[in-house]
Structures are given as structure tokens and as C-alpha cells.
Design an enzyme around this catalytic site. Sequence first.
Site, PDB file in Angstrom:
ATOM      1  N   ALA A 166       1.042  -1.279  -0.135  1.00 28.47           N
ATOM      2  CA  ALA A 166       0.223  -0.081  -0.014  1.00 28.47           C
ATOM      3  C   ALA A 166       0.908   1.260  -0.075  1.00 28.47           C
ATOM      4  CB  ALA A 166      -1.189   0.042   1.164  1.00 28.47           C
ATOM      5  N   GLY A 217       5.873   8.360   1.267  1.00 29.86           N
ATOM      6  CA  GLY A 217       6.919   7.969   2.290  1.00 29.86           C
ATOM      7  C   GLY A 217       7.779   6.855   1.948  1.00 29.86           C
ATOM      8  N   HIS A 218       7.066   5.779   1.419  1.00 26.69           N
ATOM      9  CA  HIS A 218       8.093   4.387   1.077  1.00 26.69           C
ATOM     10  C   HIS A 218       8.747   4.873   0.099  1.00 26.69           C
ATOM     11  CE1 HIS A 218       4.265   2.495   2.665  1.00 26.69           C
ATOM     12  NE2 HIS A 218       5.101   1.772   3.559  1.00 26.69           N
ATOM     13  N   SER A 277       0.875   7.761   5.575  1.00 28.13           N
ATOM     14  CA  SER A 277       0.792   6.421   6.288  1.00 28.13           C
ATOM     15  C   SER A 277      -0.130   5.597   5.378  1.00 28.13           C
ATOM     16  CB  SER A 277       0.218   6.367   7.479  1.00 28.13           C
ATOM     17  OG  SER A 277      -0.259   5.307   8.047  1.00 28.13           O
ATOM     18  N   ARG A 286      -2.439   3.526   6.408  1.00 25.71           N
ATOM     19  CA  ARG A 286      -3.825   3.555   7.258  1.00 25.71           C
ATOM     20  C   ARG A 286      -4.241   5.109   6.892  1.00 25.71           C
ATOM     21  NH1 ARG A 286      -0.654   0.193  11.199  1.00 25.71           N
ATOM     22  NH2 ARG A 286      -1.753  -1.761  11.110  1.00 25.71           N
TER      23      ARG A 286
END
Length: 265
Positions: free
Chosen positions: A29, A33-34, A182, A184
Site C-alpha cells: 500500500a 513515504g515509502h 501512512s 492507514r
Amino acid sequence: MTELVHTPAELEASIGHPRTLALVPTMGALHDGHLSLVRAARTTGSPVVVSIFVNPLQFAPGEDLDAYPRTLSADVALLESEGVDAVFAPSVATMYPAGPRTTIHPGPAGMILEGASRPTHFAGVLTVVAKLFALIRATDAFFGEKDYQQLVLIRQMVADLNMPVRVHGCPIVREESGLAMSSRNRYLSADEARTAEILSRALATGSVEKARSLIDASPDVNLDYLALTTPDLREVPEGFRGPARLLVAARVGATRLIDNAAVEI
Ligand code: PAF
């Protein structure tokens, strides 16, 4: 060309045994950021492997293991555009053929903050990260400061267990609103995302008291903890001057969010 592999044998066939290898462990997901971790990993000049594995061991019963977003083909397409060499997306049976048996205990720093409400979480995180380091033969690994306690505990594990891996912590990537990115965040409605902005605004005050009064004034934010610690998560001693960390966890609607910031006392 990014290869998608599912087993250690396929990974070995894809990238061989490079002398150095940069790993970005994720649960998929993917968001910016990743991708910032992937870009940092690429600066090593080593082959880059991104692992995508929603690790059941770090979810307690009743948490969002089943609902956790799984977007493998979109993730692989993104990683392809970032020049990643291989994506390692193992099954639960590949990662835990004997079930969760030998695990890594995080010690006292794993029982505070996140660990206070999620007592089995960090054993799950450390166990899977140690397994990924070993399976992938990573020499460098990249983690976001967003999960600050996780990063501290991974550094601690690597030091305490003499793991031959360099751990790199990368800055939090935020939405324009300040909300920390995030996976989430996908659970938040537009209204909830606006409400959640208060967390980064609270941290930006740099003070527990000011942060608490901002959060207390937001009835839709249900505070779990707001804590000031040393950078390695110890209690701040009386009269302390220097760098510290302000950490927050709160529920907005049904979604539990965490964030943190470096502060100077
Ligand atoms: O930060 C995460 O996404 C996970 O905790 C990690 C490090 C990939 C382990 O499952």
C-alpha cells in the site's frame, strides 16, 4: 526491469549474491513515504530489494490484519518506475513455515508507548525484520522515522544481536496539510483527514503542554499517548537540555494514527 519474486530461491535467481544489497521492508500500500525510502536506498549504488509482506505476527487479534490494504500490482508498477531491482512478496507460509515459533523479544523499550497498548506488536515486527535481513542478505536497510519506536527497536536489535546490517532512518514524509503519510490514512474519510491534521500541528508546538491543549480542544481526536522522551526513548531526566522526541498516538474515528517529531529542550 523490476522482478516480482515470492520465494528466497526466486530472489536468488533474480539478483544472485551481490556484495552489498539495500532492503526497504514494507507492508505494501505504498505512498510517497515509502518511495522516499526507495530513493535513499538507491543512493547506496547497491541493488535495491523492496519487500512487501503484511506480517500477521505484528497484528493482535481484533486489529486490522484482514482489512489492511493490499495493492500488490500498483505497488510493483510504482517500484518499477523507481528503478527497484526486485520486489520480494512472500506468502505467510514462506515466511513462517513452522508457524511463529522462535521470536525476538524487544525488551523494555518495546513495552512502552505503542507497546503499552499493543504488547505483542514489536516482537512481531522484530521477528519479521530479522528474517527479512537474513533471507535477503541485506547489508543496508531503510526505515521511516514515522514509526519512530520501531526504528529505535530495530537499531537496538541490530546492535544487541550483532546483525551485519546498516540501519538508515529516513525523515517523515507529510501531506501538504502536515498529516504524516501512512498506509492507514486510506481508512480516513475527508473530514477525519482534516481532523487528523491537528496531530502534526500539536507536535510542531515542540511542547507537551501546548500539544496537549491543542489536542484536548479537538473532541474528535481520541488521545492514546503524548510523550516526550530522549531520542532513544528513555525518560527525560530533570533539568535535561538537548535533543528529544515528542511522540503521539490517537484515534480519529476508527483509525489509530501515530506521529512524532524531533524537539530541542
Ligand atoms: O513499517 C512497516 O511497514 C512494518 O512494520 C515492517 C517494518 C515492514 C515490518 O513488517
